[in-house]
Design an enzyme around this catalytic site. Sequence first.
Site, PDB file in Angstrom:
ATOM      1  N   ALA A 117       0.862  -1.179   0.000  1.00 35.94           N
ATOM      2  CA  ALA A 117       0.000   0.000   0.000  1.00 35.94           C
ATOM      3  C   ALA A 117       0.900   1.232   0.000  1.00 35.94           C
ATOM      4  CB  ALA A 117      -0.885  -0.022   1.235  1.00 35.94           C
ATOM      5  N   GLY A 147      -0.248  -5.329   0.791  1.00 35.71           N
ATOM      6  CA  GLY A 147      -1.425  -5.306  -0.068  1.00 35.71           C
ATOM      7  C   GLY A 147      -1.183  -5.992  -1.406  1.00 35.71           C
ATOM      8  N   GLU A 149      -1.641  -9.611  -0.792  1.00 38.74           N
ATOM      9  CA  GLU A 149      -3.075  -9.852  -0.554  1.00 38.74           C
ATOM     10  C   GLU A 149      -3.856  -9.835  -1.860  1.00 38.74           C
ATOM     11  OE1 GLU A 149      -3.237  -6.776   2.591  1.00 38.74           O
ATOM     12  OE2 GLU A 149      -4.155  -8.336   3.816  1.00 38.74           O
ATOM     13  N   GLU A 172       3.285  -5.994   7.537  1.00 38.10           N
ATOM     14  CA  GLU A 172       2.477  -5.027   8.285  1.00 38.10           C
ATOM     15  C   GLU A 172       2.845  -4.948   9.768  1.00 38.10           C
ATOM     16  OE1 GLU A 172       1.392  -6.963   5.947  1.00 38.10           O
ATOM     17  OE2 GLU A 172       0.094  -5.808   4.610  1.00 38.10           O
TER      18      GLU A 172
END
Length: 694
Positions: free
Chosen positions: A66, A105, A108, A128
Amino acid sequence: MTAADEVVTLDRKGDIAVVTLDNPPVNATSAALRAGLVDAIDRACADAQVRAIVLLCAGRTFVAGADVSEFGKPRAEPTLQDVVATVEGASKPVVAAVHGTALGGGFELAMACHHRIATPEAAFGLPEVSLGLVPGAGGTQRLPRLAGIATALSVIVEGRRLVGEAAREAGVVDALATGEESLREEAIGFARELLARDLPPERLVRRVRDETAKLAPDPAAFEAARAHAAKRLRGQVAPERAIACVAAALDRPFEEGLALERATFRELEAGPQSKALRHAFFAEREAAKVPGIGKDVPLRPIARVGIVGAGTMGAGIAMAFLDAGFPVTIVEAKEEALGRGRGTIEKTYAGSVAKGRIARGEADARLGRLATSLSYDDLAAADLVVEAAFETMEVKHAVFQALDRVAKPGALLATNTSYLDVDVIAAATSRPQDVLGLHFFSPANIMKLLEVVRGERTAPDAVATAMALAKRLRKVAVCVGVAHGFVGNRMLARRQAEATRLVLEGAMPWDVDRVLVAFGLPMGPFQMSDLAGLDLGWSRETSKGETLKERLCELDRRGQKTKAGFYDYDETRRPTPSPVTEELVLAMAREKGIARRAVSDEEILERCLYPMVAEGARILEEGKAVRGSDIDVVWINGYGFPAWRGGPMFWADETGLPTIVAALDRYAAAHGEAYTVPDLLRRLAQEGGRLSDR
Ligand code: NAD
């Protein structure tokens, strides 16, 4: 903001749609990328001619995460969760084609695709937790389903990365491509093979959310993750919360697990630890920038490195360069010291081989790049010389005069001095523009911090070269000015002085250490002294017996190496409080006429840390650090200040500068000028400003 259709493109190759994400430099999941991706998937699904979709990235990597600058702020819709739901929910099979690093992200998103093909170098990870968060777009629910509990915990909690073949073995990717150039074609081929199976579309769409085969209880894996967190991530809240999310993958339906993950992410994102860790992340990036030295400053080529002195630091610094591939020549004054230094290096590498950290061949290659000599003439070819001889100005002058004679024009001449004036050292040469400090921390082959000391006359290209060199050494460099102890040791000295006073006034060394360890530091000031050795700069002949340290040395209690210092040590170096030390403390307080009193833990913490904060403000006032956040980088990387507290300056800001100023004023009234509040700190406290601003 970039328009969605510039970041995401949709092409068709026969019955295969190819969705390409192109958001340089690392394809972060910006708002435009998210919107473009949802739109592209919707269009591909609506296109009757399309039977399968390939999702890949342009540039050097798949989505690497991200956009970290979006954390802590409201996100524009569609969110990453929306994107992931759209991709996974697609009615036609979606194949992710991954190269580079699919992190956070990005990973993911890849897990939301129905199939994955990756290059042999592609790396998958969920970092994270290192930002005080948990994965926020289904990572804690999909990875256990894809790879099992143990792998998921090691990736999510321990920060493990799965690369190429390991990712395939773990079940994270279905196939490996031969390489990056052919990835697109191979992914299209993979999709065609799927379609050739001639199954109904719903059988080609494999949704990780529906997989259960790998969801088996694994208590040992949870135990290992908790042990890792307790040891390596002490004090942090995110690891345990991440573990709870993974546990939910086992005992709750997918949607409930997802909801727990979501709520946990939001709570942590708004909490103090993630805020601090994000500060530390950006602070480290910012530290690489030195005002006035732009990217246009040409760098000096550094290929060969010389080192003067083969002691503790010389040997460590030599390994730092050897590890990074540089040929190194060490010059010593004494044959015996040279042999000892080489011995240290050989032993360290043999240890690394025994532990399986490096291959035998790699150790041999590193040693093969090492030359040792007793003659300065052998430094004539070096592009950089780092001096790590004794800490006296006399020795430094002699060494730099010798270097001035033999070094080639333009060679960087660096000193590893801890406290001495770099400008005075530079004055011993005819080329002060080439002289600077490179302050490594012990053990120099391990510790990440490098203080790059910019002298009065150090040339901008010399500073730029040193900052760039640090990256090659995988160090975190911070540019600092000339001052006694630079940034780190200068602040440390304040803490050590306070710790000693507290002990005379009523605390015991182990009380002070306990409070600072509970705060999150790896060790307290007295444990640190015992580790470093109490006899640094001490000799029996000149000992005045005035300080606790001197008296301990006189009793031959020189720290861990003599199994006795402030603490007593057993065979395994486990410390216990020493009655001898206690006796010395009480005697010394009596001699000085100090009436000992109970000292609270709160006072210990405030008196150890607040004067350090004040010293940091003074350093900023004098312009010896570029920015407050640089001081945080120094303390996190050089002294183990907990990153989840953001560093001493950030911690001070969060504690409240008015609180700190008021306490310092109170202590100044009781204990004198050591607590004087610098003007900058007082002004920021009044104006509501911050010390840690970048
Ligand atoms: P050390 O005593 O272990 O090693 C110094 C070495 O330099 C000795 O082997 C000595 O023989 C050699 N030497 C002395 N004069 C020399 C000369 N003229 N030419 C060639 N070799 C010479 O000391 P150290 O702990 O490695 O410290 C070295 C420097 O690094 C000092 O300036 C110190 O302040 C600084 N430093 C030390 C630490 C630390 O934790 N030990 C950390 C950062 C910086």
